[in-house]
Scaffold this motif. Sequence first.
Motif, PDB file in Angstrom:
ATOM      1  N   GLU C  16       0.846  -1.196   0.000  1.00 33.68           N
ATOM      2  CA  GLU C  16       0.000   0.000   0.000  1.00 33.68           C
ATOM      3  C   GLU C  16       0.877   1.239   0.000  1.00 33.68           C
ATOM      4  OE1 GLU C  16      -3.486  -0.045   2.714  1.00 33.68           O
ATOM      5  OE2 GLU C  16      -3.194   2.121   2.837  1.00 33.68           O
ATOM      6  N   PRO C  17       1.524   1.524  -1.138  1.00 31.89           N
ATOM      7  CA  PRO C  17       2.438   2.670  -1.168  1.00 31.89           C
ATOM      8  C   PRO C  17       1.667   3.977  -0.991  1.00 31.89           C
ATOM      9  CG  PRO C  17       2.030   1.906  -3.393  1.00 31.89           C
ATOM     10  CD  PRO C  17       1.374   0.910  -2.483  1.00 31.89           C
ATOM     11  N   VAL C  18       2.355   4.980  -0.487  1.00 33.40           N
ATOM     12  CA  VAL C  18       1.768   6.319  -0.365  1.00 33.40           C
ATOM     13  C   VAL C  18       2.083   7.083  -1.642  1.00 33.40           C
ATOM     14  CG1 VAL C  18       1.832   8.488   0.914  1.00 33.40           C
ATOM     15  CG2 VAL C  18       2.004   6.305   2.128  1.00 33.40           C
ATOM     16  N   PHE C  19       1.056   7.660  -2.259  1.00 35.63           N
ATOM     17  CA  PHE C  19       1.219   8.413  -3.507  1.00 35.63           C
ATOM     18  C   PHE C  19       1.700   9.830  -3.180  1.00 35.63           C
ATOM     19  CE2 PHE C  19      -1.417  10.778  -6.936  1.00 35.63           C
ATOM     20  CZ  PHE C  19      -0.293  10.940  -7.734  1.00 35.63           C
ATOM     21  N   ILE C  20       2.853  10.192  -3.770  1.00 35.40           N
ATOM     22  CA  ILE C  20       3.457  11.508  -3.549  1.00 35.40           C
ATOM     23  C   ILE C  20       3.531  12.222  -4.888  1.00 35.40           C
ATOM     24  CG2 ILE C  20       5.537  12.731  -2.772  1.00 35.40           C
ATOM     25  CD1 ILE C  20       4.628  11.083  -0.512  1.00 35.40           C
ATOM     26  N   GLU C  21       2.890  13.380  -5.013  1.00 34.93           N
ATOM     27  CA  GLU C  21       2.922  14.118  -6.286  1.00 34.93           C
ATOM     28  C   GLU C  21       3.845  15.312  -6.168  1.00 34.93           C
ATOM     29  OE1 GLU C  21       1.941  17.713  -8.460  1.00 34.93           O
ATOM     30  OE2 GLU C  21       1.082  17.314  -6.468  1.00 34.93           O
ATOM     31  N   GLY C  22       4.757  15.488  -7.143  1.00 32.23           N
ATOM     32  CA  GLY C  22       5.686  16.611  -7.105  1.00 32.23           C
ATOM     33  C   GLY C  22       5.949  17.193  -8.486  1.00 32.23           C
ATOM     34  N   LEU C  23       4.924  17.714  -9.122  1.00 34.19           N
ATOM     35  CA  LEU C  23       5.095  18.357 -10.433  1.00 34.19           C
ATOM     36  C   LEU C  23       5.511  19.814 -10.237  1.00 34.19           C
ATOM     37  CD1 LEU C  23       2.102  16.814 -12.418  1.00 34.19           C
ATOM     38  CD2 LEU C  23       4.510  16.170 -12.472  1.00 34.19           C
ATOM     39  N   PRO C  24       5.939  20.494 -11.317  1.00 38.76           N
ATOM     40  CA  PRO C  24       6.428  21.870 -11.167  1.00 38.76           C
ATOM     41  C   PRO C  24       5.351  22.822 -10.651  1.00 38.76           C
ATOM     42  CG  PRO C  24       6.976  21.003 -13.340  1.00 38.76           C
ATOM     43  CD  PRO C  24       6.035  20.029 -12.714  1.00 38.76           C
ATOM     44  N   GLY C  25       5.766  23.782  -9.867  1.00 43.86           N
ATOM     45  CA  GLY C  25       4.855  24.788  -9.325  1.00 43.86           C
ATOM     46  C   GLY C  25       5.662  25.868  -8.623  1.00 43.86           C
ATOM     47  N   VAL C  26       5.023  26.581  -7.722  1.00 47.24           N
ATOM     48  CA  VAL C  26       5.658  27.704  -7.024  1.00 47.24           C
ATOM     49  C   VAL C  26       7.006  27.287  -6.431  1.00 47.24           C
ATOM     50  CG1 VAL C  26       5.393  29.377  -5.166  1.00 47.24           C
ATOM     51  CG2 VAL C  26       3.378  28.597  -6.437  1.00 47.24           C
ATOM     52  N   LEU C  68      10.597  12.085 -25.697  1.00 42.47           N
ATOM     53  CA  LEU C  68       9.317  12.758 -25.683  1.00 42.47           C
ATOM     54  C   LEU C  68       8.969  13.118 -24.239  1.00 42.47           C
ATOM     55  CD1 LEU C  68       6.926  13.594 -27.430  1.00 42.47           C
ATOM     56  CD2 LEU C  68       5.968  11.319 -27.115  1.00 42.47           C
ATOM     57  N   THR C  69       8.542  14.346 -24.049  1.00 42.58           N
ATOM     58  CA  THR C  69       8.265  14.800 -22.690  1.00 42.58           C
ATOM     59  C   THR C  69       7.156  13.965 -22.049  1.00 42.58           C
ATOM     60  OG1 THR C  69       8.121  16.822 -21.386  1.00 42.58           O
ATOM     61  CG2 THR C  69       6.507  16.579 -23.151  1.00 42.58           C
ATOM     62  N   HIS C  70       7.323  13.651 -20.771  1.00 39.39           N
ATOM     63  CA  HIS C  70       6.358  12.791 -20.079  1.00 39.39           C
ATOM     64  C   HIS C  70       6.510  12.965 -18.573  1.00 39.39           C
ATOM     65  CE1 HIS C  70      10.102  10.413 -20.351  1.00 39.39           C
ATOM     66  NE2 HIS C  70       9.743   9.932 -19.179  1.00 39.39           N
ATOM     67  N   ALA C  71       5.568  12.434 -17.826  1.00 36.92           N
ATOM     68  CA  ALA C  71       5.698  12.381 -16.366  1.00 36.92           C
ATOM     69  C   ALA C  71       6.073  10.965 -15.975  1.00 36.92           C
ATOM     70  CB  ALA C  71       4.383  12.781 -15.709  1.00 36.92           C
ATOM     71  N   GLU C  72       6.663  10.813 -14.795  1.00 41.25           N
ATOM     72  CA  GLU C  72       7.151   9.504 -14.381  1.00 41.25           C
ATOM     73  C   GLU C  72       6.689   9.146 -12.973  1.00 41.25           C
ATOM     74  OE1 GLU C  72      11.349   9.326 -16.910  1.00 41.25           O
ATOM     75  OE2 GLU C  72      11.422   9.675 -14.745  1.00 41.25           O
ATOM     76  N   PHE C  73       6.319   7.881 -12.797  1.00 43.87           N
ATOM     77  CA  PHE C  73       6.116   7.336 -11.456  1.00 43.87           C
ATOM     78  C   PHE C  73       7.321   6.487 -11.085  1.00 43.87           C
ATOM     79  CE2 PHE C  73       1.674   8.123 -12.458  1.00 43.87           C
ATOM     80  CZ  PHE C  73       1.108   8.446 -11.233  1.00 43.87           C
ATOM     81  N   HIS C  74       7.888   6.756  -9.926  1.00 41.75           N
ATOM     82  CA  HIS C  74       8.946   5.901  -9.378  1.00 41.75           C
ATOM     83  C   HIS C  74       8.439   5.223  -8.115  1.00 41.75           C
ATOM     84  CE1 HIS C  74      11.606   8.303 -11.996  1.00 41.75           C
ATOM     85  NE2 HIS C  74      12.462   7.304 -11.894  1.00 41.75           N
ATOM     86  N   ALA C 104      -6.062  10.311 -14.416  1.00 41.26           N
ATOM     87  CA  ALA C 104      -5.192   9.214 -14.865  1.00 41.26           C
ATOM     88  C   ALA C 104      -4.094   8.924 -13.843  1.00 41.26           C
ATOM     89  CB  ALA C 104      -4.582   9.554 -16.219  1.00 41.26           C
ATOM     90  N   PHE C 105      -3.544   9.976 -13.239  1.00 41.11           N
ATOM     91  CA  PHE C 105      -2.520   9.779 -12.202  1.00 41.11           C
ATOM     92  C   PHE C 105      -3.110   8.991 -11.017  1.00 41.11           C
ATOM     93  CE2 PHE C 105      -0.312  13.974 -13.609  1.00 41.11           C
ATOM     94  CZ  PHE C 105       0.441  13.294 -14.551  1.00 41.11           C
ATOM     95  N   LEU C 106      -4.324   9.360 -10.626  1.00 39.29           N
ATOM     96  CA  LEU C 106      -4.972   8.673  -9.501  1.00 39.29           C
ATOM     97  C   LEU C 106      -5.293   7.227  -9.869  1.00 39.29           C
ATOM     98  CD1 LEU C 106      -7.274  11.603  -8.287  1.00 39.29           C
ATOM     99  CD2 LEU C 106      -5.360  10.634  -7.011  1.00 39.29           C
ATOM    100  N   ASP C 107      -5.651   6.985 -11.139  1.00 41.88           N
ATOM    101  CA  ASP C 107      -5.866   5.604 -11.610  1.00 41.88           C
ATOM    102  C   ASP C 107      -4.619   4.755 -11.379  1.00 41.88           C
ATOM    103  OD1 ASP C 107      -8.436   6.130 -12.485  1.00 41.88           O
ATOM    104  OD2 ASP C 107      -7.864   6.369 -14.592  1.00 41.88           O
ATOM    105  N   VAL C 108      -3.470   5.301 -11.801  1.00 38.32           N
ATOM    106  CA  VAL C 108      -2.216   4.571 -11.636  1.00 38.32           C
ATOM    107  C   VAL C 108      -1.966   4.293 -10.160  1.00 38.32           C
ATOM    108  CG1 VAL C 108       0.303   4.718 -11.843  1.00 38.32           C
ATOM    109  CG2 VAL C 108      -1.141   5.445 -13.746  1.00 38.32           C
ATOM    110  N   ALA C 109      -2.107   5.336  -9.337  1.00 44.51           N
ATOM    111  CA  ALA C 109      -1.837   5.184  -7.907  1.00 44.51           C
ATOM    112  C   ALA C 109      -2.755   4.129  -7.297  1.00 44.51           C
ATOM    113  CB  ALA C 109      -2.005   6.532  -7.198  1.00 44.51           C
ATOM    114  N   GLU C 110      -4.028   4.186  -7.673  1.00 44.26           N
ATOM    115  CA  GLU C 110      -5.019   3.238  -7.156  1.00 44.26           C
ATOM    116  C   GLU C 110      -4.669   1.815  -7.575  1.00 44.26           C
ATOM    117  OE1 GLU C 110      -9.364   4.805  -6.656  1.00 44.26           O
ATOM    118  OE2 GLU C 110      -9.299   3.535  -8.430  1.00 44.26           O
TER     119      GLU C 110
END
Lengths: 254, 254, 254, 254
Positions: C16-26, C68-74, C104-110
Amino acid sequence: MDDIEIETVAEPETTEPVFIEGLPGVGHVGKLAAEHLVEEFDGTLVRRVYTTEFPPQVTVGDDGVAELTHAEFHYVEADGAELLVLTGDHQAASNEGHYELTGAFLDVAESMGARQAFALGGVPTGELIEDDEYDVLGAVADTETGDELAEAGVEFREDEPAGGIVGVSGLVLGLGDRRGFEAACLMGETSGYLVDPKSAQALLETLQTVLDFEVDFADLEDRAEEMEEVVGKIQEMQGGGGGMPSEDELRYIG
Amino acid sequence: MDDIEIETVAEPETTEPVFIEGLPGVGHVGKLAAEHLVEEFDGTLVRRVYTTEFPPQVTVGDDGVAELTHAEFHYVEADGAELLVLTGDHQAASNEGHYELTGAFLDVAESMGARQAFALGGVPTGELIEDDEYDVLGAVADTETGDELAEAGVEFREDEPAGGIVGVSGLVLGLGDRRGFEAACLMGETSGYLVDPKSAQALLETLQTVLDFEVDFADLEDRAEEMEEVVGKIQEMQGGGGGMPSEDELRYIG
Amino acid sequence: MDDIEIETVAEPETTEPVFIEGLPGVGHVGKLAAEHLVEEFDGTLVRRVYTTEFPPQVTVGDDGVAELTHAEFHYVEADGAELLVLTGDHQAASNEGHYELTGAFLDVAESMGARQAFALGGVPTGELIEDDEYDVLGAVADTETGDELAEAGVEFREDEPAGGIVGVSGLVLGLGDRRGFEAACLMGETSGYLVDPKSAQALLETLQTVLDFEVDFADLEDRAEEMEEVVGKIQEMQGGGGGMPSEDELRYIG
Amino acid sequence: MDDIEIETVAEPETTEPVFIEGLPGVGHVGKLAAEHLVEEFDGTLVRRVYTTEFPPQVTVGDDGVAELTHAEFHYVEADGAELLVLTGDHQAASNEGHYELTGAFLDVAESMGARQAFALGGVPTGELIEDDEYDVLGAVADTETGDELAEAGVEFREDEPAGGIVGVSGLVLGLGDRRGFEAACLMGETSGYLVDPKSAQALLETLQTVLDFEVDFADLEDRAEEMEEVVGKIQEMQGGGGGMPSEDELRYIG
């Protein structure tokens, strides 16, 4: 009209043409280079691509005869080399449109047998390039392709261009690779302020070496001279010798 | 609501009306001309076109009575000539929307028997036009149509307008041609700064010759006089005789 | 390409991994913090997410090799804590795209068993933060989660951040909660002008307490020192002692 | 998430409530008026409307508890009058979104039995309104509705507001009428520079007469006083007596 409509104009027998993309971009380097190939080798128009991603526009040519804006594929026999050259006046209007449109371009290239793709473009240096030392920068999806190009004089630099490669050229490389194309971007260094026929020539000289053909550059050289005259006149008007025209003036020329 | 909804208001018997498009654009030349035809010949409203591409807006008329913004087709009998005139207050909001909406307009025109289409508009010259010498510029999809129009005084110039023809007018020509319409753009020269009833009149004078009808211009002449008074006042305020009003002032008038 | 394409790179056994989101922002606070976790704990790349909502772009890395630009889950094992860390270079291009992409991100995490989600970000204070007093602000969907976080030192303030939480982080909380995730935003205070490794460190120190792991901060501390040197140089150039660099200068650094 | 998601919170027994729309707009007049009704009559939350047309955002309330941004319908019993009041923090993001979202709002209103709709808003005059003479302007789809409203003091003026009525309010009238609602816009005159509780009060006073209920205005009067204090302070800072604050200052307040 569908989002993308592809009109077949001719269906030449091809074996494995190399897909060359030259849509508008920095210094119009890719566009100038691609159009030069079509003109010099008297290419055959094979496909017109219409899309709702292009502006709602007709372009007007001789005698007020207009046609709906579109991109074109020409089949070009360059000495022994077979090329499938994509030219046009526009990129897509949206992120999603860029992906869809590049996908359609790659469909056409694939259907005509292409397995190798070169996206042509310019990379802005921010200053006028001296002494005709126009480097050609490369980007590839795998190091093997890179090694071949490096032998032909293409420069590969870590993290350059810094902002990545944007637009159809970037996606010809990024999406093309994901679909099995051996894909590369070749980018002529250019100030970024001017339509730059010299950079286009440098790009084509590299491509000649890679694909083994030879093209006449007289027309590009004429256009380069015209550009230089215009720049010279602006410098005179500024009452200066070597003074570089301001960014605003250069944009005007572009 | 669907993306595009077409409401049938009347279904007159038509044989082969000529489709005339006059949506807003440079100097409102096309819109003024098209509305003048509807008013002078007492056209019959036949279709309302609602679309999510128009702004989310109601327009308010007499006594605060409002209606959802839409474009309108009027059936116009101009002497012997049958016209199907499209007017409205908006163009589409997106590239894709322009293509879809123009497609829908051509569907309506086709369903009512039209085979010939004229997109009316203005072409900006950047300066006030002197001595009422308002040329009418043309663009066509084939040279044959061009020859007929040239006989009626329409000017055809290589690569003009330089930026192509953008918006619904461009697509009536570009998409219309692809669907088998005999399509042309007629563009009245205009400064580009002012709503220009004189340019609209010049446009209609040409259209009269082409389609063989005669229309009264008194109303357009009145509007032209009003515009001239306003320009005159601004010139006075500048304390000048023939001084041209600044771009900002002219835009204000428009 | 579909609007969103998820490429499976590895399929580790997770509980049951904890989902951590860290995309660009402030201040790139969330991105710095998430990337630091992946690097320090040597995370395993498990998913690539491509989408037409990202710019049409390839990013160029070593030797001109582009992708190609993309986001990644580790997948990250941090001491005993299992983490599923999302990083990338872009947010979505449109409102609708943000909703679809976060879904879609939440789908992956779930699908990988996550039931708890932390969106990491920065909250701009408008001024440089003194004495390393970097508060960490929290937002939650229910007060129970808030109580646990408050014990770990997270601050909860009425109506802060004032403009709400925008982008993927906001939706990880808002959409995540609606789908049954125990979701929270953790936001490091930051000036808003600079890439801020110190704020990222403060954020991670809080996360350590909450999730019970320990991470080495040497790399973030090095990056913080580099940033301080740059700011120092600018202050010198302004001939001033404690003078704060102007907004323009700071943006340049960022 | 679907483009629009409607969550049923409560299902009160209704007969034929009057649909009142008060989303943000000029001077926040409609929003203030609608929220005042919900608060004073202690309305019951009946529906939440989520949509990808709203910004990707959570709003943060007490103790850092956040919720996904949405619009709300409250059922309000105002003396004898039954109202279904729509409030929220956003309009749609696109033309098409405005049409779709307003369609969904009208679906909800219809499903709860509403046949009559009032869109509340402000109409900008460009100058501060003196002596509390806040006219209420109306727009309707048919003259009959207009006559009733005129008796209650609503002003109807030819071609006003000049630019039409834009956004959800315009479409509640335009689309509502096309679906058989008896629909009207009521617009309080307001400078356009300030959040304007006095204009909201004038609007509600008119609505009271039309729908026959009575509401307490103490809260709106308090807010109006706060606004006046702020304006007063700015005028003082300008060292002036009756000097009107500049547009920039007023916007800041808004």
